[in-house]
Write a protein that holds these residues in place. Sequence first.
Motif, PDB file in Angstrom:
ATOM      1  N   GLY A 187     -17.718 -11.413   9.701  1.00 39.76           N
ATOM      2  CA  GLY A 187     -16.569 -11.887   8.928  1.00 39.76           C
ATOM      3  C   GLY A 187     -16.239 -13.340   9.228  1.00 39.76           C
ATOM      4  O   GLY A 187     -16.711 -13.942  10.202  1.00 39.76           O
ATOM      5  N   THR A 188     -15.390 -13.888   8.386  1.00 38.18           N
ATOM      6  CA  THR A 188     -14.990 -15.288   8.527  1.00 38.18           C
ATOM      7  C   THR A 188     -14.292 -15.585   9.852  1.00 38.18           C
ATOM      8  O   THR A 188     -14.583 -16.607  10.479  1.00 38.18           O
ATOM      9  CB  THR A 188     -14.074 -15.685   7.351  1.00 38.18           C
ATOM     10  N   PRO A 189     -13.362 -14.730  10.350  1.00 37.17           N
ATOM     11  CA  PRO A 189     -12.700 -15.050  11.620  1.00 37.17           C
ATOM     12  C   PRO A 189     -13.673 -15.188  12.784  1.00 37.17           C
ATOM     13  O   PRO A 189     -13.544 -16.104  13.604  1.00 37.17           O
ATOM     14  CB  PRO A 189     -11.741 -13.863  11.825  1.00 37.17           C
ATOM     15  N   ALA A 190     -14.659 -14.284  12.876  1.00 35.78           N
ATOM     16  CA  ALA A 190     -15.628 -14.355  13.975  1.00 35.78           C
ATOM     17  C   ALA A 190     -16.486 -15.615  13.860  1.00 35.78           C
ATOM     18  O   ALA A 190     -16.770 -16.291  14.853  1.00 35.78           O
ATOM     19  CB  ALA A 190     -16.507 -13.117  13.973  1.00 35.78           C
ATOM     20  N   ARG A 191     -16.889 -15.937  12.640  1.00 29.00           N
ATOM     21  CA  ARG A 191     -17.694 -17.141  12.421  1.00 29.00           C
ATOM     22  C   ARG A 191     -16.881 -18.393  12.771  1.00 29.00           C
ATOM     23  O   ARG A 191     -17.385 -19.332  13.395  1.00 29.00           O
ATOM     24  CB  ARG A 191     -18.158 -17.175  10.965  1.00 29.00           C
ATOM     25  N   GLU A 192     -15.614 -18.395  12.378  1.00 29.88           N
ATOM     26  CA  GLU A 192     -14.739 -19.523  12.698  1.00 29.88           C
ATOM     27  C   GLU A 192     -14.566 -19.663  14.204  1.00 29.88           C
ATOM     28  O   GLU A 192     -14.572 -20.773  14.744  1.00 29.88           O
ATOM     29  CB  GLU A 192     -13.370 -19.317  12.035  1.00 29.88           C
ATOM     30  N   ALA A 193     -14.427 -18.526  14.906  1.00 32.14           N
ATOM     31  CA  ALA A 193     -14.262 -18.561  16.362  1.00 32.14           C
ATOM     32  C   ALA A 193     -15.481 -19.182  17.026  1.00 32.14           C
ATOM     33  O   ALA A 193     -15.361 -20.017  17.931  1.00 32.14           O
ATOM     34  CB  ALA A 193     -14.018 -17.149  16.897  1.00 32.14           C
ATOM     35  N   ALA A 194     -16.690 -18.784  16.601  1.00 27.08           N
ATOM     36  CA  ALA A 194     -17.913 -19.322  17.199  1.00 27.08           C
ATOM     37  C   ALA A 194     -18.014 -20.828  16.978  1.00 27.08           C
ATOM     38  O   ALA A 194     -18.312 -21.597  17.909  1.00 27.08           O
ATOM     39  CB  ALA A 194     -19.127 -18.609  16.616  1.00 27.08           C
ATOM     40  N   GLN A 195     -17.735 -21.274  15.764  1.00 24.09           N
ATOM     41  CA  GLN A 195     -17.849 -22.701  15.453  1.00 24.09           C
ATOM     42  C   GLN A 195     -16.816 -23.519  16.214  1.00 24.09           C
ATOM     43  O   GLN A 195     -17.133 -24.579  16.778  1.00 24.09           O
ATOM     44  CB  GLN A 195     -17.694 -22.908  13.944  1.00 24.09           C
ATOM     45  N   ARG A 196     -15.590 -23.023  16.252  1.00 23.08           N
ATOM     46  CA  ARG A 196     -14.541 -23.763  16.954  1.00 23.08           C
ATOM     47  C   ARG A 196     -14.767 -23.778  18.451  1.00 23.08           C
ATOM     48  O   ARG A 196     -14.486 -24.774  19.131  1.00 23.08           O
ATOM     49  CB  ARG A 196     -13.168 -23.172  16.623  1.00 23.08           C
ATOM     50  N   ALA A 197     -15.275 -22.674  18.997  1.00 23.03           N
ATOM     51  CA  ALA A 197     -15.518 -22.610  20.439  1.00 23.03           C
ATOM     52  C   ALA A 197     -16.547 -23.660  20.852  1.00 23.03           C
ATOM     53  O   ALA A 197     -16.379 -24.349  21.866  1.00 23.03           O
ATOM     54  CB  ALA A 197     -15.997 -21.218  20.834  1.00 23.03           C
ATOM     55  N   VAL A 198     -17.594 -23.805  20.062  1.00 25.87           N
ATOM     56  CA  VAL A 198     -18.639 -24.781  20.388  1.00 25.87           C
ATOM     57  C   VAL A 198     -18.074 -26.204  20.369  1.00 25.87           C
ATOM     58  O   VAL A 198     -18.203 -26.960  21.337  1.00 25.87           O
ATOM     59  CB  VAL A 198     -19.826 -24.657  19.404  1.00 25.87           C
ATOM     60  N   PRO A 208      -7.217  -8.467  17.391  1.00 26.06           N
ATOM     61  CA  PRO A 208      -8.264  -9.443  17.724  1.00 26.06           C
ATOM     62  C   PRO A 208      -9.359  -9.474  16.660  1.00 26.06           C
ATOM     63  O   PRO A 208     -10.080  -8.502  16.474  1.00 26.06           O
ATOM     64  CB  PRO A 208      -8.804  -8.941  19.067  1.00 26.06           C
ATOM     65  N   GLU A 209      -9.460 -10.568  15.958  1.00 31.32           N
ATOM     66  CA  GLU A 209     -10.499 -10.768  14.954  1.00 31.32           C
ATOM     67  C   GLU A 209     -11.352 -12.001  15.272  1.00 31.32           C
ATOM     68  O   GLU A 209     -12.526 -12.039  14.964  1.00 31.32           O
ATOM     69  CB  GLU A 209      -9.876 -10.936  13.562  1.00 31.32           C
ATOM     70  N   MET A 210     -10.740 -12.997  15.902  1.00 33.90           N
ATOM     71  CA  MET A 210     -11.465 -14.209  16.264  1.00 33.90           C
ATOM     72  C   MET A 210     -12.127 -13.989  17.622  1.00 33.90           C
ATOM     73  O   MET A 210     -11.640 -14.435  18.667  1.00 33.90           O
ATOM     74  CB  MET A 210     -10.517 -15.404  16.280  1.00 33.90           C
ATOM     75  N   VAL A 211     -13.230 -13.271  17.605  1.00 34.32           N
ATOM     76  CA  VAL A 211     -13.924 -12.868  18.827  1.00 34.32           C
ATOM     77  C   VAL A 211     -15.341 -13.425  18.796  1.00 34.32           C
ATOM     78  O   VAL A 211     -16.025 -13.368  17.767  1.00 34.32           O
ATOM     79  CB  VAL A 211     -13.954 -11.331  18.960  1.00 34.32           C
ATOM     80  N   SER A 212     -15.796 -13.955  19.918  1.00 34.60           N
ATOM     81  CA  SER A 212     -17.130 -14.559  19.990  1.00 34.60           C
ATOM     82  C   SER A 212     -17.658 -14.492  21.408  1.00 34.60           C
ATOM     83  O   SER A 212     -16.888 -14.498  22.377  1.00 34.60           O
ATOM     84  CB  SER A 212     -17.064 -16.025  19.526  1.00 34.60           C
ATOM     85  N   THR A 213     -18.966 -14.439  21.540  1.00 31.08           N
ATOM     86  CA  THR A 213     -19.577 -14.619  22.847  1.00 31.08           C
ATOM     87  C   THR A 213     -19.571 -16.110  23.182  1.00 31.08           C
ATOM     88  O   THR A 213     -19.300 -16.950  22.317  1.00 31.08           O
ATOM     89  CB  THR A 213     -21.030 -14.112  22.870  1.00 31.08           C
ATOM     90  N   LEU A 214     -19.882 -16.416  24.428  1.00 28.48           N
ATOM     91  CA  LEU A 214     -19.951 -17.816  24.854  1.00 28.48           C
ATOM     92  C   LEU A 214     -21.041 -17.975  25.902  1.00 28.48           C
ATOM     93  O   LEU A 214     -21.097 -17.207  26.867  1.00 28.48           O
ATOM     94  CB  LEU A 214     -18.607 -18.269  25.441  1.00 28.48           C
ATOM     95  N   ALA A 215     -21.891 -18.956  25.712  1.00 33.84           N
ATOM     96  CA  ALA A 215     -22.869 -19.362  26.727  1.00 33.84           C
ATOM     97  C   ALA A 215     -22.874 -20.881  26.747  1.00 33.84           C
ATOM     98  O   ALA A 215     -23.167 -21.516  25.733  1.00 33.84           O
ATOM     99  CB  ALA A 215     -24.255 -18.820  26.401  1.00 33.84           C
TER     100      ALA A 215
END
Length: 543
Positions: free
Chosen positions: A42-53, A95-102
Amino acid sequence: MKVLSTSFGLPRNEGDPSSDAFAVRAWDQTVIAVLCDGAGTGTPAREAAQRAVSTLIENYSARPRSWDPPRALTEFTRILNRSFYQESIARYERPEMVSTLAAAVIEGNRLYGVNLGDSRISLWRNDRLFTLSEDHVDDDQRNMLTRALGMTEETTPNVFHIDLEDGDVALLCSDGLSNHLEPEQIDNALRQRSSARSLVHSALLHAKTETMDDISAVVLDIQKTGQLRAMSERALTIPETLAKGQVIDGYELIRSFQGTDRVWLAEKEHQRVVIKFAPVEATSSEPHLNAFVREAWNATRVQTEHFVRSHEPAGQTLRYYVMEFVDAPSLCSVLRERLLSVDSALALGHFLAEASQTLLRLDLAHGDIKPENILCAGDYARLTFKLVDLGSAVELFSISSRAGTASYLAPERFHGAPISERTEIFAIGVTLYQALTRKLPYGEIERFQTPVFSPARGLTKLNPNVPPWLETVVRRAITISPERRYQHYSELLHDLRNPAKVQPFFEHATPLVERISPRFYKVGFFLLLIANLILLLKLISTH
């Protein structure tokens, strides 16, 4: 130092957007690589990944000088996590804006890393592949994450470091790659110095229809390490007392500001500046120290004309930061003498919205917009402004912050609502109302009150020079109902720039007689006049 990087990713389905995001940045003897995998399509998860980076790279490149890499990675990850969680609750109620992080940082001859979730960081050395990160997944259901950015309000990231050698290769990858390639296959590929593109295409060849996922990788080929930078700078002390005439790192203290001995007007080489020292409490209180470090960090990375420019001098011996000295009164002082003209108030509205947008790009809100924190330069005909005091600046959607002055707080803030664009817009609206009337729309409010809000008195009744369209803009900015307020700074700016397009706005409790446009009464008057003339003519012709 010589590090060659490659990065590549493919979406689950050709033509669809990927939920993975990644980037690499290098400067001096530092390289940072970040890879995130949004938990879902979904859009929230994709947004979270992009913003986190993007946010982690920006924050790390401007990290406080007193934070070593592990501390910086930990703090920034926690800030991101809390921001995503609170924004999800505010926007989606779950929680919708969820992402992994490395994330991996190479400084000199050492690699520092942080991870949450199942995106991996590995290191290849001398024909051996080491996994440096932890997989935060359920033991029985390997596709279920137990830790990730934005999953819970607080989290503990896995932080690690390892000394590097010439010839090492670091790999960051999403589970789309690690689930489809065996460690032996990855080992063999890195031995051959394969690029990220080659690894991703290899994983794609091994994927099945039912296991297909977004696949991403970043490869860092460390051909030559650099000399480890000296991270052990002399510890900065916090002075207990400061006095006029005292010289600190070449700055002579002239006089203190704001009724405190922690902010001083100072001079060095005939140039005047303002110095803000850490509070004495920071000597023994880590929360006070962290708050000051974060304030200094925020102040020094916001470098636009909307704010007073700040920096931390090289070689400083005490804990402080330096700001440019702007010899100008506050808006509060100006309003004691006179109202702002309509043109100056418009300029103020543009300024506050634009300054807030600048902070928004850093995921920040000022938190305490009011006349006391706005400097006014220029003359009566043309004023320019500066926003000061970033000590209250907080991450957007923060619910733990007590930032703000009660009379400028949106009604929902008194009931635990998070700081957001629309709560900041309320403070902007109150400031504009005060600038045009010298009155507060809802009166003086004490910090620990739970006030009852009634519709504010119209601006034109207090200042007949205010055009109706501007009253409408301010009325909408300070409306009691958060859902009816401007939701974004861009909406407020649009109306300030386009008066002819401003739509009528009234509080629900506004009497009907006030809702009807004066034009309606004028048209009605002439229609009734014409009707009466027609009746009069008919009466005359009858007789």
